[in-house]
Design a protein around this motif. Structure first.
Motif, mmCIF file in Angstrom:
data_model
loop_
_atom_site.group_PDB
_atom_site.id
_atom_site.type_symbol
_atom_site.label_atom_id
_atom_site.label_comp_id
_atom_site.label_asym_id
_atom_site.label_seq_id
_atom_site.Cartn_x
_atom_site.Cartn_y
_atom_site.Cartn_z
ATOM 1 N N GLY A 160 5.805 3.002 7.335
ATOM 2 C CA GLY A 160 4.997 1.799 7.468
ATOM 3 C C GLY A 160 4.230 1.431 6.215
ATOM 4 N N ASP A 161 4.110 2.352 5.245
ATOM 5 C CA ASP A 161 3.470 2.011 3.982
ATOM 6 C C ASP A 161 4.354 1.035 3.207
ATOM 7 N N ALA A 195 2.101 -1.998 14.386
ATOM 8 C CA ALA A 195 2.717 -3.289 14.134
ATOM 9 C C ALA A 195 3.567 -3.243 12.871
ATOM 10 N N VAL A 196 4.688 -3.947 12.884
ATOM 11 C CA VAL A 196 5.553 -4.035 11.712
ATOM 12 C C VAL A 196 4.810 -4.823 10.634
ATOM 13 N N PRO A 197 4.675 -4.272 9.406
ATOM 14 C CA PRO A 197 3.911 -4.985 8.372
ATOM 15 C C PRO A 197 4.612 -6.254 7.911
ATOM 16 N N ASP A 198 3.825 -7.253 7.559
ATOM 17 C CA ASP A 198 4.344 -8.499 6.998
ATOM 18 C C ASP A 198 4.376 -8.339 5.481
ATOM 19 N N LEU A 199 5.567 -8.157 4.928
ATOM 20 C CA LEU A 199 5.692 -7.877 3.501
ATOM 21 C C LEU A 199 5.216 -9.039 2.639
ATOM 22 N N ALA A 200 5.187 -10.249 3.203
ATOM 23 C CA ALA A 200 4.741 -11.395 2.421
ATOM 24 C C ALA A 200 3.233 -11.385 2.205
ATOM 25 N N GLN A 201 2.500 -10.625 3.022
ATOM 26 C CA GLN A 201 1.047 -10.631 2.938
ATOM 27 C C GLN A 201 0.441 -9.250 2.710
ATOM 28 N N ASP A 249 0.929 -0.219 -1.069
ATOM 29 C CA ASP A 249 0.269 1.086 -1.065
ATOM 30 C C ASP A 249 0.613 1.889 -2.318
ATOM 31 N N TRP A 250 1.740 1.555 -2.939
ATOM 32 C CA TRP A 250 2.144 2.278 -4.144
ATOM 33 C C TRP A 250 3.102 1.422 -4.945
ATOM 34 N N ASP A 251 2.960 1.443 -6.264
ATOM 35 C CA ASP A 251 3.874 0.745 -7.155
ATOM 36 C C ASP A 251 4.855 1.741 -7.761
ATOM 37 N N VAL A 252 6.140 1.451 -7.617
ATOM 38 C CA VAL A 252 7.172 2.223 -8.295
ATOM 39 C C VAL A 252 7.643 1.370 -9.458
#
Length: 251
Positions: free
Chosen positions: A239-240, A120-126, A130-133
């Protein structure tokens, strides 16, 4: 690791497309592409139809394994009904796979182990990052450029089915960006920017709702685009979710 322990992380399975270098002393440069390119090259010799294949996962299994009989296919998707769609001879097999996956609100790609993943396409709002740049002396960001644009950004998606095999009205559903904190909120300063997605693979209202929601998650992406380089993280997979944190703002 600081204690000397080593961990091996796969970074992909590739088809070698080119190699160059000094044949006696090296070094040799190797160029490869992910396994998706094998399906992309194997265009349909005759028209290919989803009729009689029942559901999304069955159709994708058939489509992929006609080219790669031993392909590993990974998914937690249940049984999603599939409408009738005929792809013309010489059509792109990989493009067909992505269209079929989208009809269930999913993406499809090869992971680092060479398996085809339907997800499933991830919901970026929720979704959790997985990693902070992040920038700054303790961050992993090397450089970044950003720009703002409205092009390709929408805050409502109507998904419409056109299933010629069924003598019924086409299934239709619309998803709106109703998050009041979103920069593309439907009733906010961004204004109304709807778009439509039509596919004969959409068979009922439930599927249309899933497709509309999935497309909206992609198309309502914040109108800030970032081009950045960072310290490599080989464990990241398609997908991450990556959160970019410049010194004075978060994207």
């Amino acid at each position: 690791y600081p204690d000397g322990e080593r961990e091996l992380v796969p970074v992909g399975v590739y088809r070698i497309d080119a190699a160059s270098g000094d044949e006696d002393e090296g070094p040799v440069a190797v160029t490869g592409k992910g396994l998706e390119c094998i399906l992309q090259d194997d265009k349909f010799l005759t028209p290919w139809t989803t009729a009689g294949r029942g559901d999304v996962v069955t159709a994708l299994n058939d489509l992929i394994r006609e080219t790669l009989p031993d392909a590993a296919i990974v998914t937690d998707l249940g049984v999603v009904p599939l409408g009738t769609r005929t792809f013309d001879a010489d059509a792109d097999r990989w493009a067909a796979a992505r269209e079929i996956a989208l009809s269930a609100g999913c993406d499809i790609y090869c992971d680092a182990g060479g398996a085809f993943v339907i997800k499933a396409v991830p919901d970026l709002a929720q979704a959790a990052a997985d990693w902070d740049v992040d920038a700054g002396p303790d961050g992993v960001m090397v450089s970044s450029d950003w720009q703002m644009t409205r092009e390709g950004v929408f805050n409502a998606v109507t998904a419409v089915g056109e299933n010629a095999a069924d003598d019924t009205a086409p299934a239709t559903a619309t998803a709106y960006d109703l998050d009041t904190l979103s920069p593309t909120y439907w009733d906010g300063p961004f204004g109304h920017a709807p778009t439509r997605y039509t596919s004969s693979l959409i068979t009922n209202t439930a599927v249309a709702n899933e497709v509309a929601a999935a497309r909206l998650r992609e198309l309502r992406a914040p109108n800030t685009q970032v081009d950045l380089s960072s310290v490599p993280h080989p464990a990241l997979e398609p997908g991450d979710v990556v959160r970019v944190v410049p010194q004075d703002r978060q994207i």
